[in-house]
Motif scaffolding. Structure first.
Motif, PDB file in Angstrom:
ATOM      1  N   ASP A 126       0.823  -1.209   0.000  1.00 40.02           N
ATOM      2  CA  ASP A 126       0.000   0.000   0.000  1.00 40.02           C
ATOM      3  C   ASP A 126       0.861   1.264   0.000  1.00 40.02           C
ATOM      4  OD1 ASP A 126      -2.212   1.669   0.114  1.00 40.02           O
ATOM      5  OD2 ASP A 126      -2.441   1.481   2.294  1.00 40.02           O
ATOM      6  N   PRO A 127       1.655   1.493  -1.052  1.00 38.16           N
ATOM      7  CA  PRO A 127       2.483   2.711  -1.093  1.00 38.16           C
ATOM      8  C   PRO A 127       1.658   3.981  -1.113  1.00 38.16           C
ATOM      9  CG  PRO A 127       2.523   1.582  -3.209  1.00 38.16           C
ATOM     10  CD  PRO A 127       1.852   0.654  -2.252  1.00 38.16           C
ATOM     11  N   ASP A 128       0.475   3.943  -1.724  1.00 41.86           N
ATOM     12  CA  ASP A 128      -0.381   5.126  -1.741  1.00 41.86           C
ATOM     13  C   ASP A 128      -0.855   5.464  -0.333  1.00 41.86           C
ATOM     14  OD1 ASP A 128      -0.105   5.307  -4.482  1.00 41.86           O
ATOM     15  OD2 ASP A 128      -1.993   4.269  -4.916  1.00 41.86           O
ATOM     16  N   GLY A 129      -1.082   4.431   0.464  1.00 40.63           N
ATOM     17  CA  GLY A 129      -1.484   4.664   1.843  1.00 40.63           C
ATOM     18  C   GLY A 129      -0.390   5.356   2.628  1.00 40.63           C
ATOM     19  N   LEU A 130       0.873   4.982   2.380  1.00 40.38           N
ATOM     20  CA  LEU A 130       1.991   5.651   3.035  1.00 40.38           C
ATOM     21  C   LEU A 130       2.040   7.127   2.642  1.00 40.38           C
ATOM     22  CD1 LEU A 130       4.644   5.616   4.701  1.00 40.38           C
ATOM     23  CD2 LEU A 130       5.828   5.009   2.574  1.00 40.38           C
ATOM     24  N   SER A 131       1.910   7.403   1.362  1.00 42.03           N
ATOM     25  CA  SER A 131       1.952   8.789   0.891  1.00 42.03           C
ATOM     26  C   SER A 131       0.834   9.613   1.517  1.00 42.03           C
ATOM     27  CB  SER A 131       1.830   8.839  -0.639  1.00 42.03           C
ATOM     28  OG  SER A 131       2.935   8.203  -1.254  1.00 42.03           O
ATOM     29  N   ALA A 132      -0.357   9.035   1.608  1.00 42.98           N
ATOM     30  CA  ALA A 132      -1.484   9.751   2.194  1.00 42.98           C
ATOM     31  C   ALA A 132      -1.243  10.040   3.672  1.00 42.98           C
ATOM     32  CB  ALA A 132      -2.764   8.940   2.012  1.00 42.98           C
ATOM     33  N   THR A 133      -0.655   9.091   4.389  1.00 41.60           N
ATOM     34  CA  THR A 133      -0.370   9.282   5.808  1.00 41.60           C
ATOM     35  C   THR A 133       0.657  10.381   6.008  1.00 41.60           C
ATOM     36  OG1 THR A 133      -0.893   6.982   6.359  1.00 41.60           O
ATOM     37  CG2 THR A 133       0.507   8.171   7.901  1.00 41.60           C
ATOM     38  N   LEU A 134       1.701  10.381   5.191  1.00 42.36           N
ATOM     39  CA  LEU A 134       2.737  11.401   5.331  1.00 42.36           C
ATOM     40  C   LEU A 134       2.194  12.790   4.998  1.00 42.36           C
ATOM     41  CD1 LEU A 134       5.952   9.652   3.959  1.00 42.36           C
ATOM     42  CD2 LEU A 134       4.961   9.635   6.251  1.00 42.36           C
ATOM     43  N   THR A 135       1.320  12.879   4.016  1.00 41.28           N
ATOM     44  CA  THR A 135       0.704  14.168   3.692  1.00 41.28           C
ATOM     45  C   THR A 135      -0.198  14.631   4.825  1.00 41.28           C
ATOM     46  OG1 THR A 135       0.797  13.706   1.319  1.00 41.28           O
ATOM     47  CG2 THR A 135      -0.778  15.383   2.053  1.00 41.28           C
ATOM     48  N   ALA A 136      -0.956  13.707   5.411  1.00 47.44           N
ATOM     49  CA  ALA A 136      -1.827  14.059   6.531  1.00 47.44           C
ATOM     50  C   ALA A 136      -1.019  14.535   7.733  1.00 47.44           C
ATOM     51  CB  ALA A 136      -2.690  12.852   6.920  1.00 47.44           C
ATOM     52  N   LEU A 137       0.159  13.960   7.916  1.00 44.69           N
ATOM     53  CA  LEU A 137       1.006  14.354   9.042  1.00 44.69           C
ATOM     54  C   LEU A 137       1.699  15.683   8.790  1.00 44.69           C
ATOM     55  CD1 LEU A 137       2.704  10.947   9.924  1.00 44.69           C
ATOM     56  CD2 LEU A 137       1.369  12.343  11.520  1.00 44.69           C
ATOM     57  N   GLY A 138       2.385  15.780   7.659  1.00 43.73           N
ATOM     58  CA  GLY A 138       3.289  16.910   7.438  1.00 43.73           C
ATOM     59  C   GLY A 138       2.938  17.840   6.323  1.00 43.73           C
ATOM     60  N   GLY A 139       1.805  17.617   5.644  1.00 41.29           N
ATOM     61  CA  GLY A 139       1.400  18.490   4.559  1.00 41.29           C
ATOM     62  C   GLY A 139       2.180  18.243   3.284  1.00 41.29           C
ATOM     63  N   GLU A 140       1.820  18.986   2.256  1.00 40.39           N
ATOM     64  CA  GLU A 140       2.499  18.899   0.966  1.00 40.39           C
ATOM     65  C   GLU A 140       3.794  19.706   1.023  1.00 40.39           C
ATOM     66  OE1 GLU A 140       1.720  17.187  -1.607  1.00 40.39           O
ATOM     67  OE2 GLU A 140      -0.425  16.673  -1.448  1.00 40.39           O
ATOM     68  N   VAL A 141       4.892  19.111   0.559  1.00 39.70           N
ATOM     69  CA  VAL A 141       6.196  19.774   0.579  1.00 39.70           C
ATOM     70  C   VAL A 141       6.872  19.575  -0.771  1.00 39.70           C
ATOM     71  CG1 VAL A 141       8.486  19.808   1.637  1.00 39.70           C
ATOM     72  CG2 VAL A 141       6.475  19.493   3.068  1.00 39.70           C
ATOM     73  N   ASP A 142       7.455  20.641  -1.288  1.00 36.63           N
ATOM     74  CA  ASP A 142       8.233  20.542  -2.527  1.00 36.63           C
ATOM     75  C   ASP A 142       9.652  20.104  -2.155  1.00 36.63           C
ATOM     76  OD1 ASP A 142       9.466  20.705  -4.951  1.00 36.63           O
ATOM     77  OD2 ASP A 142       9.299  22.892  -5.139  1.00 36.63           O
ATOM     78  N   ASP A 143       9.956  18.839  -2.399  1.00 38.26           N
ATOM     79  CA  ASP A 143      11.289  18.322  -2.072  1.00 38.26           C
ATOM     80  C   ASP A 143      12.067  17.972  -3.334  1.00 38.26           C
ATOM     81  OD1 ASP A 143       9.934  16.114  -2.918  1.00 38.26           O
ATOM     82  OD2 ASP A 143      10.192  14.933  -1.085  1.00 38.26           O
ATOM     83  N   SER A 144      11.758  18.649  -4.430  1.00 34.18           N
ATOM     84  CA  SER A 144      12.402  18.324  -5.703  1.00 34.18           C
ATOM     85  C   SER A 144      13.901  18.584  -5.683  1.00 34.18           C
ATOM     86  CB  SER A 144      11.755  19.143  -6.836  1.00 34.18           C
ATOM     87  OG  SER A 144      11.845  20.533  -6.559  1.00 34.18           O
ATOM     88  N   ASP A 145      14.352  19.475  -4.792  1.00 40.37           N
ATOM     89  CA  ASP A 145      15.783  19.763  -4.737  1.00 40.37           C
ATOM     90  C   ASP A 145      16.467  19.050  -3.576  1.00 40.37           C
ATOM     91  OD1 ASP A 145      14.568  21.173  -2.726  1.00 40.37           O
ATOM     92  OD2 ASP A 145      15.750  23.007  -3.005  1.00 40.37           O
TER      93      ASP A 145
END
Length: 397
Positions: A126-145
């Motif tokens: 469930d990789p999508d579930g991990l991504s959703a949890t991290l977004t719920a915890l810490g919000g959207e972040v631009d980490d492209s750099d």
């Protein structure tokens, strides 16, 4: 405990032999005195193809015969889990003396393979579930750099941002933890990194996922650590038995379903309550702590979850020097995972190694004054917004 670091030309068997031989010599024991062994390792299967019987191979190579050898894997909590099983074996009367050993050889030619092993410590279905949890915890972040990192740096970064949003914890306070641990490690000749860094240098270092920079995070490390566990019958066979340290509590657990912000039901808080009850002590009795600071933020969170400070106060306590050597409650005098290093399966046992030195009064320059009670927390994996497993050990003299 072996020195932690990059061990070019050395493998799992060699590192295991060094740590186990040192532990036996410290106890005045021979291989034949050990009634059972618990061998912790997480990466040998992925990196070398040794998917099974790693413990039997490593320990037979140094002359252990006939005894039961149990292979243990519990993510980054593997070492403390091996200790828990050794303690349980002795308490059950199945062995007078047991051995727990953890070892990793993580620095291999293909660094991407070493980084990829962390991908197996969450629900891979469930990789999508991990991504959703991290977004719920810490919000959207631009980490492209952001620089190359394991997925767990993203996990810890999301947890850190959630803590910052809730309590006002600052990036500078996280850097203060890293500065303290890098300074502690200068006095530990078995640490991976022994160069002191200032808060400003840590903040200016290469960024990973915000708010983390490289010196705030544990390196890829090789090494091994071993612990001898005995009951009263086994104690009579030890040389220098007056130097023994008592296991007051050794508990391992998993979490409960909870909202992400319900930290009163966090796995480590619940397990800490059980550990303190079993040990007959409280957080106010702790003199020294070795905590699972895979990132500097994790130390802040763990001091709060273990009741060593109030919720939300961990960053301020670090910044004020409460958790430094000479402070009210020294945390990670070894240098912690950030500086001492983090060979996954060995880490929990290396924490206990440090606590034993402290409680024996053998800490040298980093000795904590009048240390009588020590606590270690060793966490592993990620599931439902927290560690998948937590292990807490309380020791005393």
């Amino acid at each position: 405990m072996t020195p932690f670091g990059r061990h070019t030309g050395r493998g799992v068997r060699d590192l295991t032999a060094e740590a186990v031989s040192e532990a036996l010599a410290d106890a005045g024991l021979e291989r034949g005195d050990i009634g059972a062994a618990f061998f912790g390792n997480t990466t040998q299967g992925a990196l070398e193809g040794q998917l099974m019987v790693g413990g039997q191979i490593a320990l037979r190579a140094m002359g252990f015969e006939r005894i039961p050898v149990f292979n243990v894997e519990n993510a980054c909590a593997t070492g403390a889990t091996a200790l828990h099983l050794a303690v349980s074996q002795v308490r059950a009367g199945a062995a007078d003396i047991a051995l727990a050993v953890g070892v990793e050889k993580m620095n291999v030619a293909d660094r991407d393979r070493a980084m990829a092993v962390f991908e197996g410590a969450y629900d891979v279905s469930d990789p999508d579930g991990l991504s959703a949890t991290l977004t719920a915890l810490g919000g959207e972040v631009d980490d492209s750099d952001a620089g190359r990192r394991s997925v767990f740096m993203d996990i810890y970064a999301a947890l850190a941002r959630a803590h910052m949003n809730t309590f006002g914890t600052t990036q500078r306070q996280i850097a203060a933890v890293a500065e303290k641990n890098h300074r502690h490690a200068t006095h530990n000749d078995k640490a991976h990194h022994r160069t002191p860094l200032t808060v400003e240098e840590i903040l200016a270092a290469r960024p990973l996922a915000f708010p983390l920079t490289v010196p705030m995070c544990a390196p890829i490390t090789d090494g091994a650590a071993a612990v001898v566990v005995c009951g009263q019958r086994g104690l009579r066979r030890l040389a220098g038995a007056d130097r023994h340290v008592r296991v007051l509590a050794c508990v391992v657990g998993t979490g409960v379903e909870r909202p992400l912000d319900a930290t009163d039901r966090h796995i480590t808080r619940l397990l800490a309550e059980r550990a303190y009850e079993e040990a007959g002590v409280g957080p106010q009795d702790v003199d020294v702590a070795e905590l699972h600071d895979a990132t500097a933020f994790a130390e802040i969170q763990l001091t709060e979850l273990l009741g060593l400070c109030e919720p939300g106060a961990g960053g301020e306590a670090a910044e004020r020097g409460v958790t430094t050597l000479g402070g009210c409650l020294p945390v990670n005098p070894s240098g912690g995972l950030e500086s001492k290093g983090h060979p996954l399966g060995a880490t929990g046992l290396a924490q206990v190694y440090e606590l034993v030195q402290q409680l024996r009064g053998e800490g040298g320059v980093r000795q904590v004054d009048r240390a009588r009670i020590g606590i270690a927390e060793n966490g592993g994996g990620f599931h439902s917004g927290e560690e998948a497993v937590s292990a807490i050990t309380v020791v005393g003299v």
